[in-house]
Scaffold this motif. Structure first.
Motif, PDB file in Angstrom:
ATOM      1  N   THR A  17       8.667  -0.418  14.146  1.00 57.36           N
ATOM      2  CA  THR A  17       9.677  -1.213  13.441  1.00 57.36           C
ATOM      3  C   THR A  17       9.682  -0.885  11.958  1.00 57.36           C
ATOM      4  O   THR A  17      10.750  -0.758  11.342  1.00 57.36           O
ATOM      5  N   LEU A  18       8.502  -0.728  11.358  1.00 63.56           N
ATOM      6  CA  LEU A  18       8.420  -0.375   9.943  1.00 63.56           C
ATOM      7  C   LEU A  18       9.101   0.963   9.671  1.00 63.56           C
ATOM      8  O   LEU A  18       9.713   1.157   8.621  1.00 63.56           O
ATOM      9  N   ASP A  19       9.003   1.866  10.610  1.00 65.02           N
ATOM     10  CA  ASP A  19       9.573   3.197  10.442  1.00 65.02           C
ATOM     11  C   ASP A  19      11.087   3.211  10.630  1.00 65.02           C
ATOM     12  O   ASP A  19      11.806   3.853   9.872  1.00 65.02           O
ATOM     13  N   ARG A  20      11.583   2.474  11.611  1.00 70.11           N
ATOM     14  CA  ARG A  20      12.980   2.610  12.025  1.00 70.11           C
ATOM     15  C   ARG A  20      13.895   1.494  11.567  1.00 70.11           C
ATOM     16  O   ARG A  20      15.102   1.548  11.775  1.00 70.11           O
ATOM     17  N   SER A  21      13.341   0.454  10.938  1.00 74.10           N
ATOM     18  CA  SER A  21      14.138  -0.713  10.568  1.00 74.10           C
ATOM     19  C   SER A  21      13.713  -1.231   9.202  1.00 74.10           C
ATOM     20  O   SER A  21      12.576  -1.023   8.769  1.00 74.10           O
ATOM     21  N   GLN A  22      14.618  -1.932   8.542  1.00 75.65           N
ATOM     22  CA  GLN A  22      14.315  -2.577   7.263  1.00 75.65           C
ATOM     23  C   GLN A  22      13.890  -4.032   7.453  1.00 75.65           C
ATOM     24  O   GLN A  22      13.638  -4.742   6.475  1.00 75.65           O
ATOM     25  N   ASP A  23      13.755  -4.461   8.696  1.00 78.30           N
ATOM     26  CA  ASP A  23      13.520  -5.872   8.990  1.00 78.30           C
ATOM     27  C   ASP A  23      12.215  -6.405   8.402  1.00 78.30           C
ATOM     28  O   ASP A  23      12.116  -7.594   8.081  1.00 78.30           O
ATOM     29  N   LEU A  24      11.205  -5.560   8.294  1.00 73.77           N
ATOM     30  CA  LEU A  24       9.889  -6.016   7.843  1.00 73.77           C
ATOM     31  C   LEU A  24       9.562  -5.568   6.418  1.00 73.77           C
ATOM     32  O   LEU A  24       8.407  -5.633   6.001  1.00 73.77           O
ATOM     33  N   ALA A  25      10.570  -5.134   5.686  1.00 68.10           N
ATOM     34  CA  ALA A  25      10.326  -4.602   4.339  1.00 68.10           C
ATOM     35  C   ALA A  25       9.642  -5.614   3.431  1.00 68.10           C
ATOM     36  O   ALA A  25       8.801  -5.252   2.596  1.00 68.10           O
ATOM     37  N   SER A  26       9.961  -6.894   3.594  1.00 66.19           N
ATOM     38  CA  SER A  26       9.372  -7.915   2.722  1.00 66.19           C
ATOM     39  C   SER A  26       7.938  -8.244   3.094  1.00 66.19           C
ATOM     40  O   SER A  26       7.219  -8.891   2.311  1.00 66.19           O
ATOM     41  N   GLU A  27       7.476  -7.814   4.275  1.00 65.38           N
ATOM     42  CA  GLU A  27       6.147  -8.201   4.753  1.00 65.38           C
ATOM     43  C   GLU A  27       5.055  -7.189   4.435  1.00 65.38           C
ATOM     44  O   GLU A  27       3.867  -7.523   4.485  1.00 65.38           O
ATOM     45  N   VAL A  28       5.436  -5.945   4.132  1.00 63.62           N
ATOM     46  CA  VAL A  28       4.432  -4.896   3.988  1.00 63.62           C
ATOM     47  C   VAL A  28       3.477  -5.181   2.838  1.00 63.62           C
ATOM     48  O   VAL A  28       2.248  -5.153   3.007  1.00 63.62           O
ATOM     49  N   LEU A  29       4.016  -5.445   1.657  1.00 62.13           N
ATOM     50  CA  LEU A  29       3.171  -5.688   0.488  1.00 62.13           C
ATOM     51  C   LEU A  29       2.227  -6.876   0.700  1.00 62.13           C
ATOM     52  O   LEU A  29       1.024  -6.758   0.439  1.00 62.13           O
ATOM     53  N   PRO A  30       2.714  -8.028   1.182  1.00 60.65           N
ATOM     54  CA  PRO A  30       1.796  -9.147   1.403  1.00 60.65           C
ATOM     55  C   PRO A  30       0.695  -8.837   2.419  1.00 60.65           C
ATOM     56  O   PRO A  30      -0.453  -9.273   2.239  1.00 60.65           O
ATOM     57  N   LYS A  31       1.017  -8.096   3.471  1.00 62.10           N
ATOM     58  CA  LYS A  31      -0.001  -7.761   4.474  1.00 62.10           C
ATOM     59  C   LYS A  31      -1.093  -6.880   3.869  1.00 62.10           C
ATOM     60  O   LYS A  31      -2.288  -7.092   4.125  1.00 62.10           O
ATOM     61  N   LEU A  32      -0.714  -5.900   3.083  1.00 58.42           N
ATOM     62  CA  LEU A  32      -1.700  -5.036   2.439  1.00 58.42           C
ATOM     63  C   LEU A  32      -2.511  -5.811   1.411  1.00 58.42           C
ATOM     64  O   LEU A  32      -3.722  -5.603   1.260  1.00 58.42           O
ATOM     65  N   SER A  33      -1.850  -6.722   0.723  1.00 63.60           N
ATOM     66  CA  SER A  33      -2.537  -7.535  -0.285  1.00 63.60           C
ATOM     67  C   SER A  33      -3.551  -8.472   0.355  1.00 63.60           C
ATOM     68  O   SER A  33      -4.675  -8.620  -0.139  1.00 63.60           O
ATOM     69  N   GLU A  34      -3.179  -9.105   1.463  1.00 65.17           N
ATOM     70  CA  GLU A  34      -4.085 -10.021   2.165  1.00 65.17           C
ATOM     71  C   GLU A  34      -5.362  -9.306   2.606  1.00 65.17           C
ATOM     72  O   GLU A  34      -6.428  -9.924   2.687  1.00 65.17           O
ATOM     73  N   ALA A  35      -5.229  -7.996   2.870  1.00 64.99           N
ATOM     74  CA  ALA A  35      -6.393  -7.203   3.293  1.00 64.99           C
ATOM     75  C   ALA A  35      -7.244  -6.760   2.111  1.00 64.99           C
ATOM     76  O   ALA A  35      -8.274  -6.097   2.297  1.00 64.99           O
ATOM     77  N   GLY A  36      -6.810  -7.081   0.887  1.00 62.81           N
ATOM     78  CA  GLY A  36      -7.572  -6.737  -0.306  1.00 62.81           C
ATOM     79  C   GLY A  36      -7.484  -5.274  -0.708  1.00 62.81           C
ATOM     80  O   GLY A  36      -8.298  -4.792  -1.506  1.00 62.81           O
ATOM     81  N   LEU A  37      -6.471  -4.563  -0.216  1.00 64.77           N
ATOM     82  CA  LEU A  37      -6.424  -3.121  -0.427  1.00 64.77           C
ATOM     83  C   LEU A  37      -6.028  -2.714  -1.840  1.00 64.77           C
ATOM     84  O   LEU A  37      -6.408  -1.644  -2.309  1.00 64.77           O
ATOM     85  N   PHE A  38      -5.269  -3.543  -2.537  1.00 60.16           N
ATOM     86  CA  PHE A  38      -4.802  -3.146  -3.866  1.00 60.16           C
ATOM     87  C   PHE A  38      -5.896  -3.222  -4.917  1.00 60.16           C
ATOM     88  O   PHE A  38      -5.734  -2.712  -6.030  1.00 60.16           O
ATOM     89  N   GLY A  39      -7.008  -3.863  -4.584  1.00 54.64           N
ATOM     90  CA  GLY A  39      -8.122  -3.902  -5.515  1.00 54.64           C
ATOM     91  C   GLY A  39      -9.112  -2.766  -5.319  1.00 54.64           C
ATOM     92  O   GLY A  39     -10.059  -2.621  -6.103  1.00 54.64           O
ATOM     93  N   ARG A 190      11.775   3.163   6.822  1.00 57.61           N
ATOM     94  CA  ARG A 190      12.883   2.330   6.370  1.00 57.61           C
ATOM     95  C   ARG A 190      12.445   0.972   5.808  1.00 57.61           C
ATOM     96  O   ARG A 190      13.218   0.310   5.117  1.00 57.61           O
ATOM     97  N   SER A 191      11.227   0.547   6.077  1.00 57.23           N
ATOM     98  CA  SER A 191      10.754  -0.721   5.509  1.00 57.23           C
ATOM     99  C   SER A 191       9.932  -0.509   4.250  1.00 57.23           C
ATOM    100  O   SER A 191       9.078  -1.333   3.906  1.00 57.23           O
ATOM    101  N   SER A 192      10.204   0.580   3.535  1.00 55.60           N
ATOM    102  CA  SER A 192       9.425   0.906   2.338  1.00 55.60           C
ATOM    103  C   SER A 192      10.091   0.447   1.043  1.00 55.60           C
ATOM    104  O   SER A 192       9.604   0.759  -0.039  1.00 55.60           O
ATOM    105  N   ASN A 193      11.210  -0.305   1.153  1.00 57.46           N
ATOM    106  CA  ASN A 193      11.920  -0.767  -0.049  1.00 57.46           C
ATOM    107  C   ASN A 193      12.234   0.394  -0.987  1.00 57.46           C
ATOM    108  O   ASN A 193      12.002   0.325  -2.207  1.00 57.46           O
ATOM    109  N   THR A 194      12.758   1.472  -0.423  1.00 53.27           N
ATOM    110  CA  THR A 194      13.121   2.652  -1.207  1.00 53.27           C
ATOM    111  C   THR A 194      14.592   2.574  -1.583  1.00 53.27           C
ATOM    112  O   THR A 194      15.460   2.434  -0.719  1.00 53.27           O
ATOM    113  N   ALA A 195      14.857   2.653  -2.870  1.00 56.38           N
ATOM    114  CA  ALA A 195      16.224   2.494  -3.366  1.00 56.38           C
ATOM    115  C   ALA A 195      16.383   3.286  -4.657  1.00 56.38           C
ATOM    116  O   ALA A 195      15.433   3.875  -5.177  1.00 56.38           O
ATOM    117  N   ALA A 196      17.605   3.301  -5.156  1.00 57.50           N
ATOM    118  CA  ALA A 196      17.881   3.869  -6.478  1.00 57.50           C
ATOM    119  C   ALA A 196      17.957   2.728  -7.487  1.00 57.50           C
ATOM    120  O   ALA A 196      18.156   1.570  -7.121  1.00 57.50           O
TER     121      ALA A 196
END
Length: 357
Positions: A17-39, A190-196
Motif C-alpha cells: 500500500t505504501l508503494d502503490r497508494s497515497q493512502d498511508l502518506a500521513s502515517e509513515v513519519l509517525p510510525k518511524l518516530s514511534e520506533a525512535g528511529l529519527f534519534g 507513492r506514500s512518500s509525500n513527494t511533491a514540487a
C-alpha cells in the motif's frame, strides 16, 4: 539495529500500500518516530540516542528491507537533521533538532538540486534577495520528498542576487508564499509525500540560514547525504538476496553460489563505505563514494534479477508473493534518485579528465 516488532509488523502488512497508494502518506513519519528511529546517530544533547551517521545508514537499510517508501521518507527526514548537525547556526540547531528527532515536524532535504550544482550539472533554482532582517526567496524545486501535508521544514540551496556566494537556507510550509503541489504521480513510492514546491516572495530571517557558503558546506555533508541514500540500496538488495536464498533452498537451485557471492560483495562494499565515512576521506575524495553508490545500484539490480530467476514464472503471477513485484518497482528508482547514476558517471569522467590533464 533491530527494528521494533510493531514497526516490522506494520511495514510487512502495509509495504504494498505504501508503494502503490497515497493512502498511508500521513502515517509513515509517525510510525518511524514511534520506533525512535529519527534519534539514531543524533547526539544525546538533542534528544537522540548517540552514535553517528553510520548508525543512521544501518537503520535506513533495515527499514528498506521492508519498504523503500518508508526508507525514502526516513532518508529525507534524517538527512535534514544531519544538515543541522553540521551547521554553524547553533540557534537553528537548538530550535529544530530535538523536535525533528521526535518527529514533530517533517524534515525535507531539498538539496538534490544543490548536489547537482556542486558537480556543475545544474544551476540553482532559487534566488535569495537580501532584505531587512533576512532574505526573500523566489524559485522552485521540482522534486522534494517528505513534504508532509501536516507540516514540513525544507532545506534549499539559493543563489544570491548580489555578489554573495550561494547559501543553504531552510523554510517552513506555513510561511507566506510557499506553495506545495499535489503529490507527484509516481510509479511507486507513492506514500512518500513527494511533491514540487514553489517559493514566491518568501521571507526568511537570518536565523534560518543553515550555512552562508554552499560550496564550503556541501562537501562536508555530502558523505552523509549519499551514505544514507545508499542505505536504501543496501536494504533492498538484502531483502531480494534473502528471498532468493530461501527460494534456492526450497528448489535446490544452482543459483546458490551466485547469491552467496553477491551477498559477500554487498558486505564488502558496505564495509568500505562505512570505513570511508568514519575516516572522513569522502569529504575530500568524493569519487570513492560515487563509485560505491554506483556499485550498490548494480548490486540491487543483480539481486532482484536473482530473486526473479530463483522464483521463475511464479514471480509473474499476481496471486504469488507480491513482495517481489514491489521490489522490482522499487529497484527501478535506485538508479535515478539524485544524484543519478548517469550524473555520477559524468562527474567521475570529469574528475578523471582533470586528473589526467
Amino acid at each position: 539495529m533491530i527494528l521494533p516488532t510493531t514497526l516490522q509488523t506494520w511495514l510487512q502488512a502495509q509495504s504494498d500500500t505504501l508503494d502503490r497508494s497515497q493512502d498511508l502518506a500521513s502515517e509513515v513519519l509517525p510510525k518511524l518516530s514511534e520506533a525512535g528511529l529519527f534519534g539514531v546517530g543524533v547526539p544525546q544533547q538533542y534528544g537522540g540516542s548517540g552514535g553517528d551517521v553510520r548508525d543512521a545508514i544501518h537503520a535506513i537499510a533495515d527499514v528498506a528491507e521492508y519498504s523503500l517508501t518508508a526508507a525514502f521518507v526516513f532518508w529525507g527526514h534524517r538527512t535534514f537533521i544531519e544538515y543541522l548537525l553540521h551547521s554553524p547556526n547553533h540557534v537553528l540547531a537548538e530550535r529544530w533538532i530535538a523536535r525533528l528527532a521526535k518527529g514533530e515536524r517533517a524534515g525535507a532535504t531539498g538539496l538534490s538540486n544543490a548536489m547537482k550544482f556542486l558537480s556543475g550539472i545544474e544551476s540553482l533554482q532559487i534566488t535569495a534577495t537580501p532584505e531587512q532582517g533576512g532574505f526573500q526567496l523566489d524559485g522552485s524545486l521540482a522534486w522534494v520528498t517528505n513534504l508532509r501535508k501536516e507540516g514540513f521544514i525544507a532545506a534549499a540551496a539559493v543563489a544570491s542576487s548580489t555578489d554573495a556566494p550561494p547559501a543553504i537556507v531552510c523554510f517552513c510550509n506555513e510561511s507566506e508564499g510557499v506553495q506545495r503541489s499535489a503529490d507527484l504521480d509516481l510509479m511507486a513510492l507513492r506514500s512518500s509525500n513527494t511533491a514540487a514546491v514553489k517559493l514566491k516572495a518568501v521571507h526568511i530571517s537570518e536565523d534560518e540560514v543553515i550555512h552562508g557558503n554552499a560550496r564550503e558546506y556541501l562537501p562536508g555533508v555530502r558523505p552523509g547525504f549519499l551514505g544514507m541514500q545508499c542505505g536504501m540500496s543496501i536494504g533492498l538488495a538484502r531483502a531480494s538476496l534473502r528471498a532468493a536464498e530461501a527460494l534456492c533452498a526450497a528448489t535446490r537451485s544452482q543459483l546458490n553460489g551466485r547469491v552467496s557471492e553477491l551477498q559477500q560483495q554487498l558486505n564488502d562494499v558496505v564495509e568500505a563505505m562505512t570505513a570511508g565515512i568514519l575516516d572522513g576521506s569522502f569529504k575530500t575524495k568524493a569519487a570513492g563514494l560515487f563509485r560505491i553508490r554506483i556499485t550498490l545500484a548494480e548490486i540491487v539490480q543483480q539481486a532482484v534479477m536473482l530473486e526473479l530467476q530463483a522464483s521463475g514464472g511464479r514471480a509473474y503471477l499476481q496471486d504469488n508473493d507480491r513482495n517481489f513485484a514491489r521490489r522490482w518497482r522499487e529497484s527501478a528508482f535506485i538508479p535515478i534518485v539524485t544524484p543519478s547514476l548517469t550524473q555520477l558517471q559524468i562527474e567521475l569522467q570529469k574528475q578523471a579528465a582533470t586528473s589526467g590533464a
